[in-house]
Design an enzyme around this catalytic site. Structure first.
Site, short mmCIF file in Angstrom:
data_model
loop_
_atom_site.label_atom_id
_atom_site.label_comp_id
_atom_site.label_asym_id
_atom_site.label_seq_id
_atom_site.Cartn_x
_atom_site.Cartn_y
_atom_site.Cartn_z
N LYS A 43 0.86 -1.17 0.00
CA LYS A 43 0.00 0.00 0.00
C LYS A 43 0.90 1.22 0.00
O LYS A 43 1.97 1.21 0.62
CB LYS A 43 -0.86 -0.04 1.27
CG LYS A 43 -1.75 1.16 1.48
CD LYS A 43 -3.21 0.78 1.31
CE LYS A 43 -4.13 2.00 1.44
NZ LYS A 43 -4.20 2.79 0.20
N SER A 44 0.51 2.27 -0.71
CA SER A 44 1.33 3.49 -0.72
C SER A 44 1.39 4.08 0.69
O SER A 44 0.37 4.18 1.36
CB SER A 44 0.73 4.54 -1.66
OG SER A 44 0.77 4.11 -2.99
N LEU A 71 -5.46 7.45 0.57
CA LEU A 71 -4.07 7.18 0.96
C LEU A 71 -3.90 6.88 2.45
O LEU A 71 -2.94 7.29 3.08
CB LEU A 71 -3.15 8.35 0.54
CG LEU A 71 -2.96 8.53 -0.97
CD1 LEU A 71 -2.20 9.83 -1.26
CD2 LEU A 71 -2.21 7.35 -1.59
N ASN A 124 4.37 6.89 -6.18
CA ASN A 124 2.98 7.21 -6.53
C ASN A 124 2.81 8.72 -6.58
O ASN A 124 2.63 9.37 -5.55
CB ASN A 124 2.05 6.57 -5.50
CG ASN A 124 0.59 6.83 -5.78
OD1 ASN A 124 0.23 7.48 -6.76
ND2 ASN A 124 -0.27 6.34 -4.91
N CYS A 127 -2.11 9.72 -7.36
CA CYS A 127 -3.37 9.38 -6.70
C CYS A 127 -4.39 10.49 -6.98
O CYS A 127 -4.14 11.66 -6.70
CB CYS A 127 -3.17 9.23 -5.19
SG CYS A 127 -4.74 8.93 -4.34
N LYS A 165 4.87 5.87 -10.92
CA LYS A 165 3.49 5.46 -11.23
C LYS A 165 2.70 6.66 -11.72
O LYS A 165 2.50 7.64 -10.99
CB LYS A 165 2.81 4.86 -10.00
CG LYS A 165 1.41 4.34 -10.32
CD LYS A 165 0.86 3.46 -9.23
CE LYS A 165 -0.47 2.84 -9.65
NZ LYS A 165 -1.00 1.91 -8.65
N GLY A 218 -10.74 -1.37 -12.55
CA GLY A 218 -11.48 -2.53 -13.02
C GLY A 218 -11.76 -2.49 -14.52
O GLY A 218 -11.23 -1.63 -15.25
N GLY A 245 -7.31 -2.45 -14.89
CA GLY A 245 -8.45 -3.16 -15.47
C GLY A 245 -8.19 -4.58 -15.94
O GLY A 245 -9.07 -5.19 -16.54
#
Lengths: 305, 260
Positions: A43-44, A71, A124, A127, A165, A218, A245
């Site tokens: 997890k970030s 976050l 990241n 976000c 990212k 997704g 996705g």
């Protein structure tokens, strides 16, 4: 057949658990690897713990998930403990995902974790769910992204690869990826969640997410993710972790044909269950047998020819 | 029902006592005993709750005032719309000659379990406890259904003491082949060695902080097992619990920090 080398890491399969999915604790990440995932992304996290947004913060809809977790994370010290635990229990690959509220904080978090020798640091900068608090994502600005890339890469040194990212928004993901490459990034993770988006309950007539808006993931975003990877592949020479996705083997194959070296899997853990990695692996092996490909390398980027 | 959010009006509210009430919703979906639903109070928050009863017509959720969300639930009126999604998680399995142990609000999921066991013609008895009489859910209904032992910390109803006070004597004097328990975690810590020592099979209905309810956020994953309580739980059996090292010692809050 699916064994993949990514920098110094040996992956049993080319799948990477995407950041934000089951990546909070060592026990959780190890279990995902046991289900056939090749590498996990934490997890970030940043320096100080964060509660994140109120619930509903993760909302399924017909074609994916809308999330504004915000976050949330237990802070760098606690994540250092979990990553150390992970390292003491397995030598399988772990990617550490970091973020900062300021450019400097990216450096502080990187400093905290370099000693743990993560197999990759994923940065990241994209976000979409903390705008009200942080302002626009750093990932919307090539200058900020370049500065963060340089800062983190300097700390990571030559032995730990750094992947930036990126989201599909901003001035163009190809241009952003190039800015990252020019400033020392070793890889690009494309893409983050898309949007933000919104869903409204028609009976109470209010947005459902507590944060009102959230990132879309997704099946709904697969075409955007495939196109983004395709664009990044043309813009840079560094490898790509194609995320967004992927639910079926055909989706994962599209990512590789677009140019991805590794394929991120996130929302599919919900759509198909934690067993999804076996399903993806079997489907890709079947595809490779059908077309006579011996390695993932053999068909990576073929959509460009 | 499904994982997708949909709102339903509250059909009826029954107040059991101060800060303890049941909400009734039209039965639009099936729920197995032990499963939970996520309840969304628009503008406030969303939290997981065990279903306490299901009939042909309605679903009942029983809630105790505890934090800001459940306090807000105490202000809800019939007709108000709440979001429901689920049911989530693995339910209880069904066994004959069972003892159903419930502490505090943990009594809620035992009610739906007792109804199911009763319909199946299984033998069982209840062992329920709470801090005080008015925090005790369903004592009369349970007594009508099966043998029921009641304990309160202050002795205001039933025997004075913790629900587990006489557990060893009960287990050793009666034909009990399976134990179900739901309630505060300290109850499980007390029960586990007692049950393990007697090689009695059991299922505990556990709680952890949950964000998604659908097995992806990782917030409710138990050390060192990797069990996602929202998917592989909330009901865990003696084999699942062998790999759980955090029972009674650590859980994680909304940020993911360990809390003792």
């Amino acid at each position: 057949m699916l064994k993949t080398r990514f920098f110094k890491a040996e992956l049993e399969t080319p799948f990477v658990l995407a950041s934000g999915i089951l990546g909070l604790t060592a026990s959780s990440m190890i279990r995902v690897l046991d289900f056939g995932c090749g590498a996990v992304t934490t997890k970030s996290f940043n320096m100080e713990w964060r509660k994140g947004h109120k619930a509903p913060s993760i909302l399924p809809f017909e074609n994916g998930l809308l999330n504004a977790v915000g976050l949330s994370n237990p802070g760098a010290d606690e994540m250092v403990r979990e990553i150390s635990q992970f390292k003491s229990r397995t030598n399988r690959p772990l990617f550490a995902s970091i973020f900062g509220r300021t450019i400097d904080e990216f450096g502080q978090v990187a400093e905290k974790i370099v000693g743990l020798q993560p197999d990759l640091i994923e940065v990241n900068v994209s976000c979409p769910n903390v705008r009200s608090e942080f302002g626009r994502p750093f990932g919307d600005s090539p200058q900020d992204t370049a500065a963060i890339t340089r800062l983190v890469k300097n700390i990571a040194g030559s032995h730990i690869p750094v992947s930036m990212k990126l989201g599909p928004h901003g001035p163009g993901i190809g241009l952003m990826a190039k800015a990252c490459e020019d400033n020392g990034a070793d890889a690009i993770t494309a893409i983050n969640t898309v949007g933000p988006g919104m869903l409204i309950d028609i009976d109470v007539r209010k947005p459902i997410l507590a944060n009102k808006t959230g990132g879309v993931s997704g099946p709904a975003i697969l075409p955007i993710a495939v196109k983004s990877v395709y664009e990044v592949y043309q813009a840079v020479k560094i490898p790509i972790i194609g995320t967004g996705g992927v639910t079926t083997a055909a989706d994962a194959i599209q990512m590789i044909l677009a140019g991805a070296s590794l394929v991120g899997v996130g929302t599919a853990v919900y759509e198909r269950g934690i067993e999804v990695f076996h399903e993806l692996a079997a489907g890709i092996e079947n595809y490779m047998t059908t077309y006579g490909f011996k390695t993932i390398e053999d068909f990576r980027g073929l959509a460009h020819e | 029902m499904s994982d997708l959010m949909k709102t339903y009006p509250i059909l009826k509210i029954i107040d059991h006592g101060p800060g303890l009430r049941s909400l009734y919703f039209e039965k639009t979906f099936e729920v197995q005993p032990g499963q939970f639903i996520n309840l969304w109070l628009p503008g406030v928050d969303e939290k997981p709750f065990s279903v306490s009863r299901i009939t042909a017509d309605f679903i009942e959720v029983s809630i105790k005032a505890y934090g800001p969300f459940s306090q807000a639930i105490m202000q809800c009126q019939p007709g108000q719309r709440l979001g429901l999604r689920g049911p989530f998680g693995r339910p209880f399995s069904w066994h004959n000659n069972a003892l159903l142990i419930g502490g505090g609000i943990g009594i809620a999921p035992l009610r739906i379990l007792g109804d199911t066991l009763s319909q199946k013609g299984f033998n069982f008895s209840y062992l329920i406890g709470a801090v005080t009489a008015h925090e005790l859910l369903f004592p009369e209904e349970m007594k009508r259904q099966a043998a029921t032992r009641i304990y309160t910390d202050d002795g205001s109803l039933g025997k004075k003491g913790r629900v587990t006070a006489d557990i060893e004597q009960i287990l050793d004097s009666e034909k009990i082949e399976f134990v179900y328990a739901a309630g505060p975690e300290i109850m499980f810590v007390v029960l586990k060695p007692i049950l393990d020592q007697r090689r009695l099979p059991y299922e505990f209905c556990m709680e952890r902080y949950m964000k998604c309810g659908i097995g992806i956020c990782g917030q409710c994953v138990l050390d060192d097992s990797g069990i996602r309580l929202c998917v592989e739980g909330p009901v865990l059996n003696q084999d699942d619990l062998k790999q759980v090292t955090e029972l009674g010692s650590v859980h994680r809050d909304a940020s993911g920090r360990r809390v003792r």
